[in-house]
Design an enzyme around this catalytic site. Structure first.
Site, PDB file in Angstrom:
ATOM      1  N   GLY A 599       0.842  -1.196   0.000  1.00  0.00           N
ATOM      2  CA  GLY A 599       0.000   0.000   0.000  1.00  0.00           C
ATOM      3  C   GLY A 599       0.869   1.234   0.000  1.00  0.00           C
ATOM      4  N   GLY A 600       0.222   2.391   0.108  1.00  0.00           N
ATOM      5  CA  GLY A 600       0.952   3.645   0.128  1.00  0.00           C
ATOM      6  C   GLY A 600       1.902   3.706   1.318  1.00  0.00           C
ATOM      7  N   GLY A 602       3.540   1.194   2.628  1.00  0.00           N
ATOM      8  CA  GLY A 602       4.688   0.302   2.467  1.00  0.00           C
ATOM      9  C   GLY A 602       4.199  -1.114   2.208  1.00  0.00           C
ATOM     10  CB  VAL A 604       1.182  -5.987   3.937  1.00  0.00           C
ATOM     11  CG1 VAL A 604       0.551  -6.695   5.131  1.00  0.00           C
ATOM     12  CG2 VAL A 604       0.609  -4.595   3.760  1.00  0.00           C
ATOM     13  CE  LYS A 618      -1.419  -1.763   5.757  1.00  0.00           C
ATOM     14  NZ  LYS A 618      -2.406  -0.702   5.885  1.00  0.00           N
ATOM     15  CG  ASP A 716      -7.866   4.368   0.083  1.00  0.00           C
ATOM     16  OD1 ASP A 716      -8.553   4.456  -0.958  1.00  0.00           O
ATOM     17  OD2 ASP A 716      -6.688   3.956   0.090  1.00  0.00           O
TER      18      ASP A 716
END
Ligand SMILES: *[C@@H]1O[C@H](CO)[C@@H](O)[C@H](O)[C@H]1NC(C)=O
Ligand SMILES: *[C@@H]1O[C@H](CO)[C@@H](O)[C@H](O)[C@H]1NC(C)=O
Ligand SMILES: *[C@@H]1O[C@H](CO)[C@@H](O)[C@H](O)[C@H]1NC(C)=O
Ligand SMILES: *[C@@H]1O[C@H](CO)[C@@H](O)[C@H](O)[C@H]1NC(C)=O
Ligand SMILES: *[C@@H]1O[C@H](CO)[C@@H](O)[C@H](O)[C@H]1NC(C)=O
Ligand SMILES: *[C@@H]1O[C@H](CO)[C@@H](O)[C@H](O)[C@H]1NC(C)=O
Ligand SMILES: *[C@@H]1O[C@H](CO)[C@@H](O)[C@H](O)[C@H]1NC(C)=O
Ligand SMILES: *[C@@H]1O[C@H](CO)[C@@H](O)[C@H](O)[C@H]1NC(C)=O
Ligand SMILES: *[C@@H]1O[C@H](CO)[C@@H](O)[C@H](O)[C@H]1NC(C)=O
Length: 892
Positions: A599-600, A602, A604, A618, A716
């Site tokens: 994800g934005g 970083g 996982v 994460k 989101d």
């Protein structure tokens, strides 16, 4: 004089009748003599005929029932072992196990049967006998009154032998007695490790007293059936002892050899014959014939007794044969004869002979291939130990894996062409096991999965399981185990080679060093964590909705998933808000090996805590657009919010420049994967599952909007941020953009820049950066449309269009089926689909004021579920048809 008489021999058998004197030390003989059907508590007895001690069969078998023969068939002369039988109405294969044998040695095994109408049905059965994994013979009981004796000489591969009665659908198998006699190595050289000898006939010629010779006259307790027909042949005998030769291969007893026959007409041959008896396993069985020969008369002057032995005209020895005076000789074939349907044997005097041929005794055997591959001996003993420990009276008998169609229930086996079968799986779920875990589970070297869930096992988990290299899954859910997870297993769990499920074992502690503390911590925190959502659940959720969303979990429980939601809460609770060091995370993730998402924030990573709990880690990357302060704020907020439809935070890491969040693991991945898996029909969600997922996601959002103080906006919401656990329960994830309203509860906040995902963004937010909870509602509406249509949020059909527009265009014609995901196969209530679509379109209204609140959405979706439930009630079986989750997905 070639005749049918030989085949009739067994039928002529007089039951009992032997008159013998015995002074044997039976204990030293290594004999086993079992009276089948003798009650367990009955004392053994000494058989009148042989003076051998018979015992009850209770210690040799776990199944079957005892019966007495009908009194009509009991005769005074009959040996006692015939009086009762054990019969097997249940189970396809029932086996006796004869123990304490010596592997590689030769034994005679004898089974006897006399129906005697024990069941009052007057129907004599036909069934099969197996010796170990090898077919032995068909038992064809001709009538109630005829005793049948079946015998085999074979080398046993292990330290035990099993005799199995196999039901072939022609009546209930039963047995009267079972005996075993050890043979020394040199006897019957044709019987070897790959070839057994099944008795066809054993005849003692010429005894005028008609007495059966067996133990102790025959120390090997063979049964020699007398055949005397003074009208058909001349009978000669001696009272002198007939000696065995040195290293005699058969050691025929003197009592048998002392009588013999010769033809009445000195120029006639002695002839006999038998027919080949093909069976399903061997269409052209091979035969071995042994003629026992000894001269009983002192030959005067130049008298000569010499004869040819021919089988179907072929000479065994073209030089002719002359028996020795008072010594046992034998003439026999070593290679079994296969090629004939009928065998005519003839003893014919040679031209030089002055005397006719002589024959003292005869044995005919068919040969049996005993090359059947068995289960590896170490696995057999481990499985036997497990069975005996837990007193499993399942039809676990005979070889565990073989023959394949009789493999033990609950067992997985791997079969190779020429090596032993291996036990690879063991499912003893819900089998009523109690006591501790057998160390023998750890002896199954090829084990890949072990399911002991839902039993009453106590004690600790044995560490030796970690030695099983192939083992990937242990399910201990729902037992009473205690103590900590052994270090060896923890290591395996952490290196990702093993999944351990141990939910619903109240006394297992996740951290070996601090059981005491954890116990305390758990009880105080459970109260807060569990009761709050539980109360909310009870109040809000309609019964029917509960029912429908819980019932869909049934298939998953069959697939070895954790069964207990409370217990998984416990495990995540114990370490709630834990602060990890970076080094701990390295261990947890095995050096950040397996990336399961990005994800934005970083990447996982997949990981396991010390107690085996699987987690998602994460790790904030250098290039993350989230600052340190924001990260800490988020960690703080997340630590405070708990809802069953929000992915829970287990801990966080702020160690030098490293920052990470540790979440509960969601084994089924993101919703969008399930909706997009177009080619992979395996995971096609049903309408009910979709409704439940929609409702659960809505509840998660509603909690953020209404249940949190201050209220939170997710910012989101999208199908890739809705994760599913093993039960397909939906939870909202990725709070990287989470935004709190200001403390005085403004209805909206203004943000500096637009974040989120194109296609999910509310128009006013894009235009004016005005952020309200209705921004989430818009995104949620897009999610709902994806759930209904199975389309991506920007369908490429015919050209890239937002899904809202795509749906509105198609609905102009008023046909809902034009948008519904075809993979639901029409199995859905049209009204509830309309209602959900309508709700989704309201959520995606251009103006925020026209959008419902998440509370409204939750209420609307519950109504939809009620509609669906009403439909499903009249559609029994619907849920069981749903696809479960794949067994290799995992959580805990
Ligand atoms: C066995 O022998 C004993 C005495 O020798 C006799 O009393 C008994 O009836 C016999 N039993 C059978 C079944 O023949
Ligand atoms: C068989 O008969 C004996 C007495 O001869 C009796 O004690 C026993 O209970 C009977 N067993 C069955 C199963 O009927
Ligand atoms: C059993 O034996 C009887 C009589 O010998 C025969 O007719 C019958 O076919 C046999 N049954 C089987 C299944 O071999
Ligand atoms: C057993 O005897 C048969 C026939 O003589 C022979 O073919 C086979 O190789 C023997 N097996 C062993 C293990 O000696
Ligand atoms: C003996 O056998 C021979 C030839 O088979 C025959 O000629 C003769 O009559 C027989 N004698 C008797 C007494 O049967
Ligand atoms: C065996 O002998 C009988 C008569 O004695 C005959 O009919 C049959 O053909 C013989 N069988 C073989 C295989 O030689
Ligand atoms: C017996 O042997 C003689 C020769 O020794 C032969 O002529 C005769 O045919 C044989 N009889 C049989 C039945 O084989
Ligand atoms: C029969 O006797 C003769 C003369 O003694 C001998 O040459 C022959 O080999 C003998 N035949 C057999 C089969 O023993
Ligand atoms: C499990 O075992 C315990 C202790 O042996 C016993 O008290 C309990 O009744 C058992 N429970 C079941 C379901 O068998």
């Amino acid at each position: 004089m070639a005749a049918q008489w030989l085949l009739l021999l067994l039928l002529v058998l007089a039951a009992g009748g032997g008159v013998v004197q015995v002074h044997g030390q039976l204990d030293n003989l290594g004999f086993i003599s079992i009276d089948c059907g003798l009650p367990e508590n009955a004392a053994g007895y000494v058989d009148n005929a042989t003076k051998l001690r018979f015992t009850s069969d209770a210690g040799f078998i776990n199944s079957g029932t005892n019966h007495n023969m009908s009194a009509d068939y009991i005769k005074p002369s009959m040996g006692r072992s015939w009086h009762n039988v054990r019969s097997f109405a249940v189970g396809a294969r029932n086996c006796y196990t004869l123990r304490s044998l010596v592997a590689g040695l030769k034994y005679l095994v004898r089974a006897t049967f006399m129906y005697g109408n024990y069941d009052d049905l007057n129907r004599a059965p036909v069934f099969d006998l197996h010796l170990g994994v090898n077919y032995w013979t068909k038992v064809n009981i001709s009538d109630a009154n005829t005793p049948e004796i079946y015998e085999i000489i074979a080398v046993v591969p292990g330290d035990y032998a099993q005799v199995c009665l196999v039901n072939t659908g022609s009546g209930t198998p039963f047995i009267s007695s079972l005996s075993l006699r050890p043979f020394k190595d040199g006897l019957y050289p044709m019987a070897n490790a790959t070839q057994g000898l099944v008795l066809v006939s054993r005849v003692n010629f010429g005894p005028s007293d008609g007495v059966v010779v067996r133990f102790p006259d025959d120390p090997h307790d063979r049964i020699w059936m007398p055949l005397s027909k003074p009208t058909a042949w001349s009978e000669i005998s001696t009272t002198k002892k007939v000696q065995n030769m040195n290293a005699d291969s058969f050691e025929a007893p003197s009592a048998v050899m002392q009588t013999a026959i010769t033809p009445i007409n000195a120029t006639s041959p002695i002839e006999f014959s038998w027919d080949a008896q093909p069976n399903v396993n061997d269409p052209s069985p091979g035969y071995i014939c042994v003629l026992h020969l000894s001269e009983l008369q002192i030959l005067s002057g130049n008298a000569v007794r010499q004869f040819y032995i021919t089988v179907n005209g072929e000479f065994w020895d073209p030089r002719g044969f002359t028996p020795q005076y008072l010594y046992t000789n034998a003439a026999y074939n070593t290679d079994p004869n296969h090629q004939f349907h009928q065998y005519n044997v003839s003893l014919n005097a040679t031209a030089n002979s002055t005397l006719p041929p002589i024959l003292n005794a005869l044995e005919v055997f068919s040969v049996l291939s005993t090359t059947g591959i068995t289960t590896a001996p170490s696995d057999v003993s481990a499985m036997t130990a497990v069975r005996d420990k837990y007193q499993l009276v399942k039809d676990w008998m005979g070889d565990p894996c073989l023959p394949k169609n009789f493999a033990w229930k609950g067992l997985g086996c791997s079969y190779a062409v020429s090596s032993p079968a291996i036990v690879t799986g063991l499912n003893l779920s819900s089998s009523g096991l109690s006591g501790n875990m057998s160390p023998f589970f750890g002896s199954l070297k090829g084990l890949q999965y072990l399911d002991l869930s839902r039993n009453n096992l106590t004690g600790t988990i044995p560490n030796n399981l970690s030695q099983l290299a192939a083992l990937t899954l242990i399910d201990l859910t729902g037992n009473n185990l205690s103590g900590s997870i052994p270090s060896g297993l923890l290591k395996r769990i952490q290196d990702g080679s093993l999944t351990l499920r141990y939910g619903n074992n109240p006394n297992i502690c996740s951290d070996g060093n601090s059981c005491q503390i954890l116990e305390k911590k758990k009880s105080s925190m459970v109260a807060i964590y569990v009761t709050v959502p539980m109360v909310a659940l009870m109040v809000i959720v309609l019964l029917v909705v509960l029912l429908i969303c819980m019932r869909r979990k049934q298939p998953t429980s069959k697939n070895l998933m954790p069964r207990n939601r409370r217990s998984s809460m416990h495990t995540s609770l114990q370490i709630n808000n834990r602060r990890f060091t970076y080094n701990e995370l390295v261990v947890v993730t095995s050096g950040f090996q397996r990336v399961i998402g990005q994800g934005g924030f970083g990447k996982v990573y997949d990981g396991f805590l010390e107690d085996g709990t699987q987690v998602a880690v994460k790790l904030r990357s250098e290039s993350s657009d989230q600052g340190v302060a924001e990260f800490l704020a988020e960690a703080q907020i997340l630590a405070k919010i708990h809802h069953k439809n929000l992915v829970s935070l287990i801990g966080y890491c702020k160690d030098r420049e490293y920052m990470a969040l540790v979440y509960e693991y969601m084994s089924e991945g993101a919703l969008h994967e399930h909706l997009r898996a177009r080619e992979n029909t395996l995971r096609c969600l049903t309408w009910t599952q979709r409704l439940c997922i929609a409702l659960e996601s809505a509840q998660g959002l509603e909690y953020l909007h209404k249940g949190c103080s201050p209220p939170l906006i997710h910012r989101d919401v999208k199908t890739s941020n809705i994760l599913l656990n093993a039960n397909l329960e939906a939870k909202i994830a990725d709070f990287g953009l989470l935004k709190a309203f200001s403390s005085n509860y403004d209805t909206h906040v203004s943000t500096g820049r637009v974040v989120g995902t194109p296609g999910y963004l509310a128009p006013e937010y894009q235009a004016t950066h005005q952020l309200t909870n209705k921004t989430d509602v818009f995104s949620y509406g897009v999610v709902l449309l994806e759930i209904v249509t199975g389309q991506p949020h920007i369908p490429n059909d015919p050209e890239p269009t937002g899904i809202v527009l795509w749906v509105r265009r198609r609905l102009v014609s008023g046909n809902i089926e034009g948008i519904v995901d075809t993979r639901m196969c029409g199995d859905h209530d049209v009204n509830s689909v309309w209602k959900v679509t309508d709700t989704a379109l309201k959520c995606t209204s251009q103006t925020p004021e026209e959008r419902p609140s998440m509370t409204d959405v939750v209420a609307l979706l519950k109504e939809c579920l009620e509609l669906e439930a009403a439909r499903v009630v009249s559609n029994a079986g619907y849920y069981t048809a749903e696809s479960g989750v794949s067994p290799n997905s995992s959580s805990i």
